[in-house]
Design an enzyme around this catalytic site. Structure first.
Site, mmCIF file in Angstrom:
data_model
loop_
_atom_site.group_PDB
_atom_site.id
_atom_site.type_symbol
_atom_site.label_atom_id
_atom_site.label_comp_id
_atom_site.label_asym_id
_atom_site.label_seq_id
_atom_site.Cartn_x
_atom_site.Cartn_y
_atom_site.Cartn_z
ATOM 1 N N CYS A 24 0.841 -1.197 0.000
ATOM 2 C CA CYS A 24 0.000 0.000 0.000
ATOM 3 C C CYS A 24 0.876 1.246 0.000
ATOM 4 O O CYS A 24 2.007 1.222 0.473
ATOM 5 C CB CYS A 24 -0.858 0.050 1.251
ATOM 6 S SG CYS A 24 -1.907 -1.384 1.446
ATOM 7 N N THR A 25 0.322 2.311 -0.522
ATOM 8 C CA THR A 25 0.966 3.621 -0.435
ATOM 9 C C THR A 25 -0.109 4.631 -0.046
ATOM 10 O O THR A 25 -1.149 4.697 -0.698
ATOM 11 C CB THR A 25 1.584 4.030 -1.784
ATOM 12 O OG1 THR A 25 2.505 3.010 -2.203
ATOM 13 C CG2 THR A 25 2.324 5.353 -1.672
ATOM 14 N N THR A 30 4.525 3.774 3.049
ATOM 15 C CA THR A 30 4.265 2.530 2.318
ATOM 16 C C THR A 30 4.072 1.427 3.368
ATOM 17 O O THR A 30 3.076 1.453 4.081
ATOM 18 C CB THR A 30 5.361 2.206 1.289
ATOM 19 O OG1 THR A 30 6.633 2.104 1.943
ATOM 20 C CG2 THR A 30 5.414 3.275 0.206
ATOM 21 N N ASN A 31 5.003 0.524 3.510
ATOM 22 C CA ASN A 31 4.838 -0.541 4.512
ATOM 23 C C ASN A 31 6.098 -0.733 5.358
ATOM 24 O O ASN A 31 6.371 -1.843 5.822
ATOM 25 C CB ASN A 31 4.447 -1.870 3.841
ATOM 26 C CG ASN A 31 3.156 -1.774 3.080
ATOM 27 O OD1 ASN A 31 3.159 -1.549 1.876
ATOM 28 N ND2 ASN A 31 2.039 -1.890 3.764
ATOM 29 N N ARG A 73 8.852 1.365 -2.859
ATOM 30 C CA ARG A 73 7.864 2.237 -3.519
ATOM 31 C C ARG A 73 7.957 3.648 -2.968
ATOM 32 O O ARG A 73 7.463 4.591 -3.545
ATOM 33 C CB ARG A 73 6.451 1.678 -3.296
ATOM 34 C CG ARG A 73 6.164 0.439 -4.138
ATOM 35 C CD ARG A 73 4.992 -0.341 -3.591
ATOM 36 N NE ARG A 73 5.375 -1.081 -2.403
ATOM 37 C CZ ARG A 73 4.777 -0.959 -1.216
ATOM 38 N NH1 ARG A 73 3.759 -0.163 -1.064
ATOM 39 N NH2 ARG A 73 5.197 -1.657 -0.180
#
Lengths: 253, 123
Positions: A1-2, A177-178, A191
């Site tokens: 995810c972002t 992000t993560n 990312r």
């Protein structure tokens, strides 16, 4: 995810996200896509939660999942959550729950309760930072006033860090992000660097739904796990969700 | 080809909004969730409309589980032990999950599993 919360030059706040899910959950060799990711896309819906025929909050859900991963309380705050991987993860939390130790909260239910009951950015921030959880998480929260935007890094028991927009320090957006923002991301899954590069290139003067969508459409921010992109404008209570695909060439995560 | 191999290679995109083209697969539809009606009823319309897609997803997850545990025991365990978990969830979530399972015609344990997927996948 972002997820990203950004403030423009007039103090208006935008909150947007890509929801990526389905890594290693089966690969479709015909379509070159993750199986569960493919099956999640048709389940994406926008929801308008109403009481007395008036909107309390809006969210983006997978039909059948009643927790909240992306939501907006119009004129008050916006909220997204990103997955935080940890060895002390939710599996242990579930085991504790099954064994009767039930002082922690399920992540999706906490975000739902916050969107339903909290009426301000500060109240939402305190609840997200202080409530004991069954699993670690990143909460990305945006408000409706200048500099109201933060990333809350959570372990199961406590808030490890709250990273906020700070115009004085030149930080007009926060992007998650993560990975913990104070550490480097995994080199195979960076990312953050391309997303920040594109945000910086956009500049604060030009930030809008359109330019944020551009950032979230740039590979590998957009990748084969991306199910949807959501754009939110808290001041107007606006939420737009677009289903995404990432045809080859495209990163698998 | 560079996209297959990290690090990042694509230049920052521009002019992609309003969305169109091969990375755009449509807009998400809107549904109302009425918080004034009983938790068991409030998801009914949405789940009725998305029943086939939800069943397809759950079946996909079961197929995956059965690929690792061909005996089918894992799915049996989920059906047997995850269902009762709904009664331990705070109000109104337990009742909402039961309403979703009823509307989708899917075993309760499998809908509970879908709703605690996040907690399972953080390891």
């Amino acid at each position: 995810c972002t997820s990203v919360v950004a403030e423009d030059k007039t103090g208006k706040l935008f909150h947007a996200r890509n929801l990526d899910f389905g890594l290693f959950l089966g690969w479709n060799a015909t379509t070159h896509a993750w199986k569960v990711t493919e099956q999640l896309r048709p389940l994406v819906v926008n929801l308008d939660f109403q009481r007395n025929n008036a909107t309390v909050f809006k969210s983006v859900n997978y039909a059948g999942y009643m927790g909240i991963l992306t939501g907006i309380r119009p004129k008050a705050f916006t909220l997204t959550m990103n997955e935080r991987f940890n060895i002390d993860g939710g599996f242990i939390g579930i085991l504790e729950w099954l064994l009767g130790k039930r002082d922690g909260m399920w992540m999706g239910f906490l975000t739902r309760q916050v969107l339903e009951n909290a009426t301000s950015y500060e109240e939402a921030k305190n609840k997200l930072a202080q409530t004991k959880l069954l699993a670690p998480a990143y909460f990305i929260l945006g408000g409706n006033k200048s500099e109201e935007g933060c990333v809350i890094t959570r372990s199961r028991a406590a808030s490890l860090d709250i990273w906020e927009i700070s115009l004085k320090q030149g930080r007009w957006y926060v992007l998650e992000t993560n990975y913990d923002h104070w550490k480097d991301p995994l080199f195979l899954d960076d990312r953050r660097t391309p997303a920040m590069k594109c945000m910086n290139r956009t500049t604060q003067a030009n930030i809008s739904f359109g330019t944020i969508y551009d950032v979230l459409s740039t590979k590998p921010v957009l990748n084969k796990l991306t199910t949807y992109t959501t754009l939110m404008d808290v001041s107007e209570g606006k939420l737009e969700t677009y289903l995404r695909d990432c045809p080859n060439p495209c990163m698998p995560w | 080809v560079g996209q297959y191999v990290p690090p990042y290679t694509e230049e920052c995109r521009s002019g992609t909004y309003p969305p169109s083209g091969p990375t755009f697969k449509g807009q998400a539809p809107w549904y109302k969730i009425n918080l004034d009606i009983s938790p068991r009823q409030r998801w009914h319309q949405l789940i009725s409309d998305k029943k086939a897609e939800l069943n397809s997803l759950i079946q996909g997850i079961k197929d995956l589980a059965n690929a690792f545990f061909p005996s089918g025991k894992l799915v049996e365990l989920v059906d047997k032990y995850m269902g009762p978990l709904a009664d331990t969830l705070p109000f109104p979530f337990g009742d909402e999950i039961k309403g979703i399972a009823e509307a989708a015609d899917i075993p309760l344990g499998e809908i509970v599993l879908f709703n605690v997927f996040y907690e399972l996948f953080t390891v």
